[in-house]
Write a protein that holds these residues in place. Structure first.
Motif, PDB file in Angstrom:
ATOM      1  N   ALA A  87       0.844  -1.198   0.000  1.00 45.46           N
ATOM      2  CA  ALA A  87       0.000   0.000   0.000  1.00 45.46           C
ATOM      3  C   ALA A  87       0.879   1.248   0.000  1.00 45.46           C
ATOM      4  CB  ALA A  87      -0.911  -0.004   1.230  1.00 45.46           C
ATOM      5  N   GLN A  88       1.918   1.219   0.846  1.00 46.03           N
ATOM      6  CA  GLN A  88       2.808   2.378   0.932  1.00 46.03           C
ATOM      7  C   GLN A  88       3.534   2.614  -0.385  1.00 46.03           C
ATOM      8  OE1 GLN A  88       2.984   4.278   3.799  1.00 46.03           O
ATOM      9  NE2 GLN A  88       4.132   5.728   2.541  1.00 46.03           N
ATOM     10  N   ALA A  89       4.034   1.524  -0.975  1.00 46.68           N
ATOM     11  CA  ALA A  89       4.892   1.661  -2.155  1.00 46.68           C
ATOM     12  C   ALA A  89       4.083   1.901  -3.426  1.00 46.68           C
ATOM     13  CB  ALA A  89       5.755   0.407  -2.310  1.00 46.68           C
ATOM     14  N   VAL A 166      13.692  -2.506   0.353  1.00 46.09           N
ATOM     15  CA  VAL A 166      12.609  -1.562   0.120  1.00 46.09           C
ATOM     16  C   VAL A 166      12.140  -0.902   1.428  1.00 46.09           C
ATOM     17  CG1 VAL A 166      10.623  -3.140   0.386  1.00 46.09           C
ATOM     18  CG2 VAL A 166      10.647  -1.467  -1.468  1.00 46.09           C
ATOM     19  N   VAL A 167      12.591  -1.457   2.562  1.00 44.19           N
ATOM     20  CA  VAL A 167      12.051  -1.015   3.856  1.00 44.19           C
ATOM     21  C   VAL A 167      12.210   0.489   4.130  1.00 44.19           C
ATOM     22  CG1 VAL A 167      12.318  -1.243   6.366  1.00 44.19           C
ATOM     23  CG2 VAL A 167      12.004  -3.264   4.962  1.00 44.19           C
ATOM     24  N   PRO A 168      13.377   1.086   3.838  1.00 45.47           N
ATOM     25  CA  PRO A 168      13.475   2.530   4.106  1.00 45.47           C
ATOM     26  C   PRO A 168      12.410   3.335   3.359  1.00 45.47           C
ATOM     27  CG  PRO A 168      15.648   1.617   3.672  1.00 45.47           C
ATOM     28  CD  PRO A 168      14.650   0.526   3.350  1.00 45.47           C
ATOM     29  N   SER A 340      15.691 -10.512  -4.992  1.00 50.01           N
ATOM     30  CA  SER A 340      14.534 -10.070  -5.754  1.00 50.01           C
ATOM     31  C   SER A 340      14.658  -8.565  -6.000  1.00 50.01           C
ATOM     32  CB  SER A 340      13.288 -10.383  -4.929  1.00 50.01           C
ATOM     33  OG  SER A 340      12.196  -9.648  -5.378  1.00 50.01           O
ATOM     34  N   PRO A 341      14.777  -8.157  -7.280  1.00 48.92           N
ATOM     35  CA  PRO A 341      14.941  -6.720  -7.541  1.00 48.92           C
ATOM     36  C   PRO A 341      13.705  -5.948  -7.110  1.00 48.92           C
ATOM     37  CG  PRO A 341      14.891  -8.010  -9.598  1.00 48.92           C
ATOM     38  CD  PRO A 341      14.705  -8.980  -8.487  1.00 48.92           C
ATOM     39  N   ARG A 342      13.885  -4.971  -6.256  1.00 47.63           N
ATOM     40  CA  ARG A 342      12.756  -4.166  -5.771  1.00 47.63           C
ATOM     41  C   ARG A 342      12.755  -2.832  -6.488  1.00 47.63           C
ATOM     42  NH1 ARG A 342       9.016  -6.224  -4.009  1.00 47.63           N
ATOM     43  NH2 ARG A 342       9.603  -7.257  -5.902  1.00 47.63           N
ATOM     44  N   PRO A 343      11.633  -2.475  -7.099  1.00 50.01           N
ATOM     45  CA  PRO A 343      11.589  -1.221  -7.858  1.00 50.01           C
ATOM     46  C   PRO A 343      12.068  -0.037  -7.011  1.00 50.01           C
ATOM     47  CG  PRO A 343       9.500  -2.434  -8.009  1.00 50.01           C
ATOM     48  CD  PRO A 343      10.352  -3.166  -7.046  1.00 50.01           C
ATOM     49  N   GLY A 344      12.939   0.778  -7.584  1.00 47.23           N
ATOM     50  CA  GLY A 344      13.373   1.988  -6.889  1.00 47.23           C
ATOM     51  C   GLY A 344      14.596   1.795  -6.004  1.00 47.23           C
ATOM     52  N   ALA A 347      20.099  -1.595  -6.127  1.00 44.35           N
ATOM     53  CA  ALA A 347      20.562  -2.886  -6.662  1.00 44.35           C
ATOM     54  C   ALA A 347      19.748  -3.333  -7.868  1.00 44.35           C
ATOM     55  CB  ALA A 347      20.520  -3.956  -5.573  1.00 44.35           C
ATOM     56  N   ALA A 348      18.492  -2.882  -7.936  1.00 47.47           N
ATOM     57  CA  ALA A 348      17.642  -3.306  -9.053  1.00 47.47           C
ATOM     58  C   ALA A 348      18.206  -2.809 -10.381  1.00 47.47           C
ATOM     59  CB  ALA A 348      16.215  -2.792  -8.852  1.00 47.47           C
ATOM     60  N   ALA A 349      18.995  -1.716 -10.329  1.00 45.29           N
ATOM     61  CA  ALA A 349      19.554  -1.150 -11.561  1.00 45.29           C
ATOM     62  C   ALA A 349      21.005  -1.582 -11.790  1.00 45.29           C
ATOM     63  CB  ALA A 349      19.467   0.374 -11.489  1.00 45.29           C
ATOM     64  N   MET A 350      21.521  -2.479 -10.916  1.00 45.89           N
ATOM     65  CA  MET A 350      22.932  -2.869 -11.060  1.00 45.89           C
ATOM     66  C   MET A 350      23.123  -3.853 -12.213  1.00 45.89           C
ATOM     67  SD  MET A 350      24.268  -3.434  -7.167  1.00 45.89           S
ATOM     68  CE  MET A 350      24.279  -2.077  -5.989  1.00 45.89           C
TER      69      MET A 350
END
Ligand code: 5AD
Ligand code: SF4
Length: 444
Positions: A87-89, A166-168, A340-344, A347-350
């Protein structure tokens, strides 16, 4: 299932971590305080709260399929609230994609559910993903929980920004709840029957009393103060970050009897290059040295950790360093995941994303090693005598289930009741549970 008018029954479905379980319990208490009742098992509810997790893959897709399943062929559906980290993301996206959803509420805003429900009754869809968390706790009703084991969120959010996580972004910056509020909540949990409290936080050991001067004490002081509650038998905490471990916390493990000999300290990888790319701020060696200090304070401490395999760029040799670290530690229990690549997240862009089959194979090898160590840890406890806090009935008549000090599931037969602290001799060990022989009741 009602289609109009205020909802009278509810169900909260929580996914993910223990903090989500805690949030789910508090949402349920909030709704009960508004006069709604929990829908009985198997019956449809007027309001369904999907309390979601975003930490790993396909969480969002799962939310959409859950929403789909709540809608009946005749077009009827409950009032649907999407809460938690998805919901937050992805709040706005959910609102756009799923017209069946009445409200989207983030982990730091769920105390406002009653107003959102009222708006939904009037036909208005609402989104509330405000942060931070301090307003939430003040606005929630007192605890009602009465089980022997209870959760207590003391800290939320994360400032560490590990590059995979993604937690932060979903839980926000680190905030600690005030000492006085926590003592009050713990007292009310104990009054209502809790005998064990697990202190929760994404970086629980980063807790420090918000204040200055004499009020500026750290996590170990909170543990020592909670240990003074006479009817509280056991204290646990999760999850810790290596960077926030203090001498004071380690000393608690030597000195505070009610603090259980168990430590969940995620390491993620045994390769220093990978740890650096993850922005973990520790090395394999500094992590092992830290564990040595805990072991010196409490030689029987059970160790647990988290691992990620297949972080971008992870080579076979780097993965093997993780296996070496596992061998060096001898974990009692651990959690392991495929990256698991997390959007934003960075590492997802590495470069160097690892193919799925390689991740699968590495995860299998890692889990084989962790399972081997878990069984060995359990086997080594056979013959020990320890206390077990009885949490529920077992499957067979006359059987009870509870936890050892080292968080092993122990089942035994005999005279007991939920909430008792009993003494057992650990008699036979499997990978996931231990059979105990009841010796005596320590506290009823
Ligand atoms: N991919 C895989 N595992 C993850 N974790 C956190 N983020 C990711 C990710 N993007 C794991 C870490 C963490 C645990 C709660 O979940 O191991 O400690
Ligand atoms: Fe999932 Fe992390 Fe949110 Fe817990 S804090 S629900 S693990 S994304």
């Amino acid at each position: 299932m009602r289609q109009s008018g205020p909802p009278q029954t509810f169900r909260v479905k929580s996914f993910g971590c223990q903090m989500n379980v805690y949030d789910g319990e508090r949402m349920a208490e909030l709704l009960a305080g508004q006069g709604l009742s929990a829908a009985p098992e198997g019956e449809e509810a007027d309001l369904v709260v999907l309390n979601t997790c975003h930490i790993r893959e396909r969480a969002a897709e799962k939310v959409y399929s859950d929403i789909g399943r709540l809608q009946k062929a005749d077009g009827s559906k409950p009032m649907i609230a999407v809460a938690g980290c998805v919901a937050q993301a992805e709040g706005e996206e959910i609102m756009a994609r799923a017209p069946a959803v009445s409200m989207v509420v983030g982990p730091q805003a769920y105390h406002r559910l009653p107003q959102m429900i009222a708006q939904s009754v009037e036909g208005r869809r609402t989104t509330d993903t405000d942060m931070p968390a301090d307003a939430k706790f003040a606005a929630l009703p007192a605890r009602r929980k009465v089980g022997p084991g209870a959760f207590l969120t003391v800290q939320e959010g994360c400032d560490k920004f590990c590059t995979y996580c993604v937690v932060p972004y979903t839980r926000g910056a680190e905030i600690s709840r005030p000492f006085k509020d926590l003592i009050r909540e713990a007292e009310s949990l104990v009054e209502r029957g809790a005998r064990e409290i697990t202190l929760l936080g994404q970086n629980v050991n980063a807790w420090r009393n918000p204040g200055s001067g004499d009020d500026a004490f750290e996590f170990d002081a909170l543990i020592r103060e909670l240990a003074k509650l006479p009817d509280l038998q056991r204290i646990r905490y999760t999850t810790s970050h290596p960077m926030d471990v203090t001498e004071g916390l380690i000393a608690c493990h030597a000195e505070v009897e009610k603090l259980m000999p168990y430590l969940h300290l995620p390491v993620q990888s045994g390769s220093n290059r990978v740890l650096k790319a993850m922005n973990r701020s520790h090395t394999a060696d500094s992590y092992l040295k830290l564990l040595d200090r805990f072991r010196a304070a409490r030689p029987d401490i059970a160790l647990s950790g988290d691992f990620i395999v297949g972080f971008p760029g992870e080579t076979e040799a780097e993965f093997e360093e993780t296996l070496q670290l596992v061998d060096a530690v001898g974990y009692a229990q651990a959690y392991s995941f495929k990256y698991s690549p997390r959007p934003g997240t960075p590492a997802a862009a590495m470069d160097g994303q690892i193919p799925r089959d390689v991740m699968d194979e590495r995860l299998q090898r890692l889990q084989a090693a962790l399972n081997r160590d878990q069984l060995a840890f359990n086997a080594a406890s056979v013959g020990k005598r320890c206390e077990v806090l009885v949490e529920r009935r077992g499957k067979k008549p006359g059987q009870w289930l509870g936890k050892s000090p080292w968080l092993q599931s122990v089942f035994f037969e005999g005279e007991a009741a939920i909430g008792d602290l009993v003494r057992v001799e650990l008699a036979a060990a499997g990978p996931n549970s231990i059979h105990g022989r009841l010796l005596e009741t320590v506290a009823a």
